[in-house]
Every structure is written in C-alpha cells, then in structure tokens.
Design a protein around this motif. Structure first.
Motif, mmCIF file in Angstrom:
data_model
loop_
_atom_site.group_PDB
_atom_site.id
_atom_site.type_symbol
_atom_site.label_atom_id
_atom_site.label_comp_id
_atom_site.label_asym_id
_atom_site.label_seq_id
_atom_site.Cartn_x
_atom_site.Cartn_y
_atom_site.Cartn_z
ATOM 1 N N ASN A 133 -1.247 6.773 -11.200
ATOM 2 C CA ASN A 133 -1.746 6.965 -9.831
ATOM 3 C C ASN A 133 -1.475 5.691 -9.030
ATOM 4 O O ASN A 133 -0.820 4.762 -9.520
ATOM 5 C CB ASN A 133 -3.236 7.318 -9.849
ATOM 6 N N ASP A 134 -1.985 5.642 -7.794
ATOM 7 C CA ASP A 134 -1.724 4.488 -6.928
ATOM 8 C C ASP A 134 -2.872 3.472 -6.934
ATOM 9 O O ASP A 134 -3.035 2.699 -5.994
ATOM 10 C CB ASP A 134 -1.435 4.952 -5.499
ATOM 11 N N ASP B 26 7.983 2.820 -6.215
ATOM 12 C CA ASP B 26 6.833 3.724 -6.305
ATOM 13 C C ASP B 26 6.188 3.554 -7.673
ATOM 14 O O ASP B 26 6.758 2.934 -8.566
ATOM 15 C CB ASP B 26 7.235 5.185 -6.061
ATOM 16 N N TYR B 27 4.975 4.083 -7.848
ATOM 17 C CA TYR B 27 4.245 3.795 -9.087
ATOM 18 C C TYR B 27 4.862 4.452 -10.320
ATOM 19 O O TYR B 27 4.601 4.027 -11.455
ATOM 20 C CB TYR B 27 2.759 4.111 -8.954
ATOM 21 N N GLU C 262 0.816 -1.216 0.000
ATOM 22 C CA GLU C 262 0.000 0.000 0.000
ATOM 23 C C GLU C 262 0.853 1.271 0.000
ATOM 24 O O GLU C 262 0.441 2.299 -0.561
ATOM 25 C CB GLU C 262 -0.948 0.001 1.202
ATOM 26 N N ASP C 263 2.028 1.223 0.617
ATOM 27 C CA ASP C 263 2.873 2.419 0.718
ATOM 28 C C ASP C 263 4.143 2.270 -0.116
ATOM 29 O O ASP C 263 4.509 1.175 -0.554
ATOM 30 C CB ASP C 263 3.231 2.682 2.183
ATOM 31 N N LYS C 264 4.811 3.389 -0.313
ATOM 32 C CA LYS C 264 6.059 3.392 -1.072
ATOM 33 C C LYS C 264 7.141 2.592 -0.360
ATOM 34 O O LYS C 264 7.070 2.365 0.851
ATOM 35 C CB LYS C 264 6.547 4.832 -1.286
ATOM 36 N N ARG D 112 -4.886 0.628 -1.914
ATOM 37 C CA ARG D 112 -4.085 1.414 -2.867
ATOM 38 C C ARG D 112 -2.796 0.637 -3.105
ATOM 39 O O ARG D 112 -2.502 -0.331 -2.390
ATOM 40 C CB ARG D 112 -3.778 2.804 -2.299
ATOM 41 N N CYS D 113 -2.014 1.051 -4.088
ATOM 42 C CA CYS D 113 -0.763 0.361 -4.381
ATOM 43 C C CYS D 113 0.308 1.384 -4.748
ATOM 44 O O CYS D 113 0.206 2.053 -5.780
ATOM 45 C CB CYS D 113 -0.948 -0.645 -5.514
ATOM 46 N N ASN D 114 1.321 1.506 -3.906
ATOM 47 C CA ASN D 114 2.393 2.465 -4.138
ATOM 48 C C ASN D 114 3.759 1.827 -4.374
ATOM 49 O O ASN D 114 4.715 2.526 -4.722
ATOM 50 C CB ASN D 114 2.488 3.439 -2.964
ATOM 51 N N SER D 115 3.869 0.513 -4.207
ATOM 52 C CA SER D 115 5.112 -0.180 -4.543
ATOM 53 C C SER D 115 4.808 -1.657 -4.787
ATOM 54 O O SER D 115 3.814 -2.193 -4.286
ATOM 55 C CB SER D 115 6.169 -0.007 -3.450
#
Length: 333
Positions: free
Chosen positions: A231-232, A223-224, A166-168, A190-193
C-alpha cells in the motif's frame, strides 16, 4: 564500564575496563549502561563499526539515554585522556581544500560559524573530538582522534539521502531525509514514490520501525509496486550503516540456535536447495547486514537483520519461519 542486558541495570551484566572488539560472547543485548570512570565510544557492530555513541561517567538506564537507535552494542573503545590544548580544522571540500575554519572549543551549532552545511574533510591537530550530525549535540555521532581525515567517510560518515513523495512519479508533497526517522507522518501523509540518492535503507509501514519492511538501495521507485509494497503507507525509515568487511550468517533448523546449521557468506536466491529444511527458526548474524525474503528469488515479505543472535523468527519481525532467499546489504555510492 558495565553493560546490562535489561533496562534500569537489570539482567545479565558484563564489566569492562579496556577496549573490546567483540562483546557478543558476554551479552546478547544492551539496554542499560553504567560508566564508573573514563570516556568511552560504543559501537553497534563488532570491530568498532556501525553507529557510534559517546559516553562519559554516569548512569544510562535505557538506550535512549545515550541516543541509541536500538539495543545492539557489540564493541567498545576507551578513549585516552588528553590534558593539553584542543585544535581542529574543518574544510569545505575534500583533501583540505576550500574554506577552512579552526576550532579550539566545543561548538553547538557549526552552521552559525561556518557558512557551509557540509564538512568534507578535517585535520585533528590536538585532542579527541566528537562530531554530531545535528546541532546541539544530537543525531549520529562520530569519534575523531588526532590525524588527517581527507573525506567524510574516513570518520565513518556517509551521504545517504532518501526522498519520499506523496504521489506517483515523484510528484506532490515531498520530504528529504538523511538519517533515521521513527515517525514520518508529520512530513508526508502517504507515500507513492521514492528516490534513493545514496545509501541503503529500510522503510517501514508503521512508526517506530514496525510493520511490513522494504529494502531500498540507490535508484528510483515511481510507485510502491517497485519496492514490492502492499500500500502507500510508509511511516518510518532506517539508514543501514555502511559495512565494508566480510559477510557471515548462520541459519538454524530450530529455535535457540539448535539443530542443523548452514553457513552463508554470499547472497542466495534459493535457500531450500542448500538447506534441507523449508523453515529457519533462528540465526546468528556474525558479519554484515542481511535481508531475509519469505520467497525464493528475493520476493515476498522482507526482514532486515543486523549483527546479533536471533533465537526465534519473531526476533527479526516475522510471523512464520519461512525464509526463501537471503541477500547481503552492500552499499554503493
């Protein structure tokens, strides 16, 4: 076995009574099937490659009924009838090493009888068998005839794995996945990494493999921006089957495979240099899996193409006919 282009046994059809290594000339897509007799293995790609599906006598009004991922069926195999005993030995490690267990009957949950979650080799002594990736005869399927299988890749499987964070920088809530998933919302908001441990994957902005597409191979994406994301939001994913043969694609100037044509067997960073036209309106993927990029040098929006005919750019999910570069999907483990 009878293949129909449309659901509920409608549209163009083709009747088959023996093995066929390439069904492409008989129908463009397959959305329903009737098996009148025999046991059959269907394949997503020509020459008995790609996703496999086991069908016995019965009616299949849509591809979900045979646990299909899409409407692509390109080859079929009629399994031979076996009347004797069934014996299968599965092993914990490659080359028939480690713990072993013998099966003579169906087993809907191998984990309950065999302490190991992974089977790395097996020996089919008698009969023909189907492996399923998940318990209760679900998930990806693999057909095994009598013989030795010293590694899981021998029966067409792979060890693809992707992890969404979910986070970077691989932090926060995560979800590990080893097969297609049409809706990731229940696992990550969400997806950040992303980490791709093995295989090649397409990830999608929307559920059911829709929206912006991104191609990821083995590696780390902190990161995305690293997967050229906008976007994430990542809501579904598709594991691209391993392809070990030749690659061949034909690009056409006009819709319905008309006009000027150019053929490619390798990656090309700048389509305009070899093809006089700046737009590709249709294409035919004959061998292998390919990625289209809207801009040269593998940049811009991406589109995944499996073997088959694409008579209009909308067939590969594009909103216009611009194709700047193309790349083969070559998986390395």
């Amino acid at each position: 076995i009878i293949f129909y282009e449309d659901k509920n046994f409608q549209g163009r059809s083709y009747e088959c009574s023996s093995d066929c290594s390439d069904l492409s000339s008989y129908f463009n897509r397959c959305n329903s099937i009737r098996v009148e007799n025999g046991n059959w293995i269907l394949y997503e790609e020509p020459n008995y490659k790609g996703y496999q599906y086991y069908l016995r006598r019965g009616d299949y009004p849509d591809f979900q009924q045979w646990m299909g991922f899409n409407d692509s069926i390109r080859s079929c195999h009629l399994t031979t009838q076996h009347r004797g005993p069934f014996i299968l030995k599965v092993y914990e490690k490659e080359d028939f090493k480690g713990q072993m267990m013998e099966f003579t009957e169906d087993c809907q949950c191998v984990y309950e009888k065999f302490r190991y979650h992974d089977i790395h080799s097996c020996n089919v002594l008698d009969g023909h068998w189907m492996f399923y990736e998940e318990p209760n005869y679900k998930g990806r399927q693999y057909y095994l005839k009598p013989g030795e299988y010293r590694r899981f890749t021998n029966w067409g499987a792979n060890n693809s794995r992707i992890t969404f964070y979910e986070d970077k920088n691989f932090k926060g809530r995560s979800y590990e996945c080893s097969s297609d998933n049409n809706d990731l919302h229940s696992h990550v908001s969400r997806c950040n990494s992303i980490k791709v441990d093995n295989g090649s994957w397409m990830i999608y902005e929307q559920a059911n493999n829709k929206g912006h597409q991104y191609f990821l191979k083995r590696g780390e994406y902190p990161d995305y921006q690293h997967w050229m994301g906008f976007n994430d939001t990542i809501s579904s994913c598709h594991m691209i089957p391993l392809h070990t043969g030749a690659f061949l694609i034909k690009l056409y100037e006009k819709e319905d495979l008309r006009g000027q044509v150019v053929e490619f067997t390798e990656d090309h960073p700048h389509i305009y240099q070899d093809f006089n036209y700046r737009e590709i309106h249709s294409c035919n993927v004959i061998e292998g899996h390919w990625i289209f990029y809207e801009e040269p040098n593998y940049k811009g929006r991406q589109y995944y193409l499996r073997p088959g005919e694409y008579r209009n750019f909308s067939d590969w999910g594009a909103v216009n006919a611009r194709v700047g570069s193309i790349r083969r999907v070559q998986e390395f483990y």
